[in-house]
Design a protein around this motif. Structure first.
Motif, short mmCIF file in Angstrom:
data_model
loop_
_atom_site.label_atom_id
_atom_site.label_comp_id
_atom_site.label_asym_id
_atom_site.label_seq_id
_atom_site.Cartn_x
_atom_site.Cartn_y
_atom_site.Cartn_z
N GLU A 64 45.29 44.62 44.86
CA GLU A 64 43.84 44.81 45.01
C GLU A 64 43.52 46.27 45.35
O GLU A 64 42.63 46.87 44.75
CB GLU A 64 43.33 43.87 46.10
N VAL A 68 41.49 48.83 42.78
CA VAL A 68 40.21 49.45 43.15
C VAL A 68 40.32 50.98 43.10
O VAL A 68 39.42 51.67 42.61
CB VAL A 68 39.77 48.95 44.54
N ILE A 71 40.17 52.05 39.48
CA ILE A 71 38.81 51.96 38.91
C ILE A 71 37.98 53.16 39.38
O ILE A 71 37.28 53.80 38.59
CB ILE A 71 38.12 50.64 39.31
N ALA A 72 38.07 53.48 40.67
CA ALA A 72 37.27 54.58 41.21
C ALA A 72 37.73 55.92 40.62
O ALA A 72 36.91 56.79 40.31
CB ALA A 72 37.38 54.61 42.73
N GLN A 75 37.49 55.55 36.22
CA GLN A 75 36.28 55.02 35.58
C GLN A 75 36.55 54.43 34.21
O GLN A 75 35.93 54.83 33.22
CB GLN A 75 35.21 56.12 35.48
N PRO A 76 37.49 53.51 34.12
CA PRO A 76 37.86 52.96 32.81
C PRO A 76 36.72 52.11 32.23
O PRO A 76 35.86 51.62 32.96
CB PRO A 76 39.06 52.08 33.14
N VAL A 85 40.61 44.64 36.15
CA VAL A 85 39.95 43.52 36.84
C VAL A 85 40.80 42.26 36.72
O VAL A 85 40.91 41.47 37.66
CB VAL A 85 38.53 43.31 36.26
N ARG A 89 42.33 39.37 39.47
CA ARG A 89 42.16 37.92 39.35
C ARG A 89 43.50 37.20 39.31
O ARG A 89 43.69 36.18 39.98
CB ARG A 89 41.40 37.59 38.04
N ARG A 96 47.39 32.11 45.51
CA ARG A 96 47.00 30.74 45.84
C ARG A 96 48.12 29.76 45.48
O ARG A 96 48.34 28.77 46.17
CB ARG A 96 45.71 30.35 45.10
N ASN A 103 52.23 25.01 51.55
CA ASN A 103 51.71 23.78 52.14
C ASN A 103 52.57 22.58 51.77
O ASN A 103 52.85 21.71 52.61
CB ASN A 103 50.25 23.55 51.68
N ARG A 197 46.81 21.34 41.48
CA ARG A 197 45.99 22.55 41.66
C ARG A 197 46.75 23.81 41.19
O ARG A 197 46.14 24.76 40.70
CB ARG A 197 45.55 22.69 43.13
#
Lengths: 236, 236
Positions: A64, A68, A71-72, A75-76, A85, A89, A96, A103, A197
């Motif tokens: 992450e 970020v 990207i900054a 500026q793609p 992006v 994701r 998860r 769990n 899940r």
């Protein structure tokens, strides 16, 4: 990589990819180990899975932050922006998956000493085999940016859902037959739901791959999901 | 807002905030309605919740797209960058809250016609009341960027977990007392788990708020979580 070294844009993308590949490897092993821990009643292995999860959390944070920063800095636009992006994701989905395997392992520890007929875990084991294959294939599809492979994974999710629905009904039957099975089977219900899940997260990743490579959302409705929320006594 | 209009950076941040406030309002109503649908056996209300979910999905996509565009266009640093990244995270948590309320409503439809003692839902209703208060408070804390309020929410999550653990045990008891309760109670177990997970998402949001305002992660371990994965027959 120290901040002051000027890297190429391609090297930044490559770094994101390699971190996600590493996350994928950790998550695959966690899922495999958690299922083996269930089948073999192996508490030591279950504890290893629980400990492995923090590695995934750290890698997700790194993905992450790197994404970020890229990207900054760069500026793609268009496919490059989608690529970055998508890394955020996919890292979220893989993290998860690790949580769910963790769990599962906690539940394995809880029920490892309880007696139960061995056949009860067969359905869950079969679900896990299917989901492991899905996870492997979708991680390959992501590494190759192969939208056809991604669509294959996406369309196969209904097999996992169908199996989950049948496991759900089977477990309810064991509970009704003998109330001494209720606690064990309740944990297996949640455990089977965890695996279902994980299957959903592989489907999310497949959708992300399709979006990266084509710029479009997957056409059509998502494969039919878990229908046990509509299961009533009458249908069992 | 059309792309060709030049907006100020503040206006872009304000747009993100207002979209998240809108998402929060939708999610609060979904959670409240899904619980009322359970208690009153109101299938029409449950269906309204299911339909409302697509609004949240669309808003989340808009937040993500706007946030990425703002990062690329403005190259923000420090608190501004944290603010925008936090919008993506919070939108993700609120969207998941909506998914869980939707799943709850599907289960309400499945069991709405089944007979059961009214007392069985009391614990779940109480859990939902607590989680609704948490959700309201954390959304307020986000709107105000109030880290003290966020910490309050964060530290109160253990009450929800404690209540969930007691509801879990109670439902197992009803199942063991009368096997005709098994299907109904199984759905309630998953439904209670959904509400507990909504509580976890409010805690995530609280952590994000703390990170935005202070630049630091919340110190200390997260409040004790769901311990039912360690529940064995012996402990019930």
């Amino acid at each position: 990589m120290p901040e002051h070294i000027v890297t190429s844009f391609d090297a930044e993308l490559e770094l994101l990819r390699s971190k996600i590949a590493e996350m994928g490897g950790v998550a695959e092993k966690m899922l495999d180990d958690s299922t083996r821990a269930l089948v073999r009643r192996d508490s030591a292995l279950a504890r290893q899975v629980i400990e492995a999860d923090s590695r995934l959390d750290n890698l997700q944070r790194e993905v992450e932050e790197n994404a970020v920063a890229t990207i900054a800095r760069r500026q793609p636009v268009a496919v490059d922006l989608r690529d970055i992006v998508s890394a955020i994701r996919v890292a979220g989905d893989v993290e998860r998956i690790g949580d769910l395997a963790k769990n599962t392992s906690k539940r394995v520890l809880a029920i490892s000493s309880e007696a139960h007929p061995a056949k009860i875990v067969v359905g869950v084991q079969h679900m896990s085999d299917l989901v492991q294959a899905q996870l492997k294939d979708v991680l390959d599809a992501y590494a190759e940016r192969n939208e056809q492979k991604a669509l294959d994974v996406w369309s196969r999710d209904d097999r996992i859902d169908a199996l989950y629905n049948s496991v759900f009904r089977e477990l309810l039957t064991y509970m009704m037959e003998d109330t001494r099975n209720i606690t064990y089977c309740t944990h297996l219900l949640f455990l089977a739901k965890n695996i279902e899940r994980i299957g959903d997260h592989t489907t999310n990743i497949a959708e992300t791959i399709y979006y990266v490579t084509t710029g479009e959302a997957v056409a059509g409705e998502r494969p039919k999901g878990d229908t046990t929320s509509f299961t009533t006594t009458g249908e069992i």
